[in-house]
Design a protein around this motif. Structure first.
Motif, mmCIF file in Angstrom:
data_model
loop_
_atom_site.group_PDB
_atom_site.id
_atom_site.type_symbol
_atom_site.label_atom_id
_atom_site.label_comp_id
_atom_site.label_asym_id
_atom_site.label_seq_id
_atom_site.Cartn_x
_atom_site.Cartn_y
_atom_site.Cartn_z
ATOM 1 N N VAL A 12 0.853 -1.187 0.000
ATOM 2 C CA VAL A 12 0.000 0.000 0.000
ATOM 3 C C VAL A 12 0.888 1.235 0.000
ATOM 4 C CG1 VAL A 12 -1.736 1.286 1.295
ATOM 5 C CG2 VAL A 12 -1.848 -1.200 1.217
ATOM 6 N N LYS A 13 0.615 2.145 -0.930
ATOM 7 C CA LYS A 13 1.428 3.343 -1.077
ATOM 8 C C LYS A 13 0.673 4.581 -0.622
ATOM 9 C CE LYS A 13 1.961 1.367 -5.033
ATOM 10 N NZ LYS A 13 1.927 0.004 -4.583
ATOM 11 N N SER A 14 1.414 5.678 -0.432
ATOM 12 C CA SER A 14 0.800 6.946 -0.053
ATOM 13 C C SER A 14 1.534 8.067 -0.761
ATOM 14 C CB SER A 14 0.875 7.149 1.462
ATOM 15 O OG SER A 14 2.221 7.252 1.881
ATOM 16 N N CYS A 15 0.934 9.250 -0.720
ATOM 17 C CA CYS A 15 1.561 10.461 -1.261
ATOM 18 C C CYS A 15 1.960 11.358 -0.096
ATOM 19 C CB CYS A 15 0.600 11.214 -2.173
ATOM 20 S SG CYS A 15 0.408 10.483 -3.789
ATOM 21 N N ARG A 16 3.103 12.010 -0.251
ATOM 22 C CA ARG A 16 3.585 12.949 0.761
ATOM 23 C C ARG A 16 4.173 14.174 0.082
ATOM 24 N NH1 ARG A 16 6.891 8.921 4.815
ATOM 25 N NH2 ARG A 16 5.091 7.692 5.434
ATOM 26 N N VAL A 17 3.997 15.307 0.696
ATOM 27 C CA VAL A 17 4.638 16.508 0.201
ATOM 28 C C VAL A 17 6.081 16.473 0.684
ATOM 29 C CG1 VAL A 17 4.657 19.024 0.286
ATOM 30 C CG2 VAL A 17 2.478 17.803 0.199
ATOM 31 N N ALA A 18 7.012 16.553 -0.269
ATOM 32 C CA ALA A 18 8.442 16.438 0.082
ATOM 33 C C ALA A 18 8.938 17.714 0.735
ATOM 34 C CB ALA A 18 9.262 16.143 -1.157
#
Length: 46
Positions: free
Chosen positions: A40-46
């Motif tokens: 399971v993947k997620s998005c993050r603000v770098a």
């Protein structure tokens, strides 16, 4: 007005990133790859 933002997509230590404007889908199709298959993947603000 949206500001370019670097968004990371993945899991654990396996990530890809894109510079985007506005809201984007957190999907393999949008990022063009599956950085962590079968996880399971997620998005993050770098």
């Amino acid at each position: 007005m949206s500001v370019p933002t670097v968004v990371r997509y993945g899991a654990d230590t396996r990530w890809v990133q894109k510079t985007v404007n506005g809201t984007v889908p957190c999907t393999n199709a949008f990022f063009g790859t599956d950085p962590a298959p079968f996880v399971v993947k997620s998005c993050r603000v770098a």
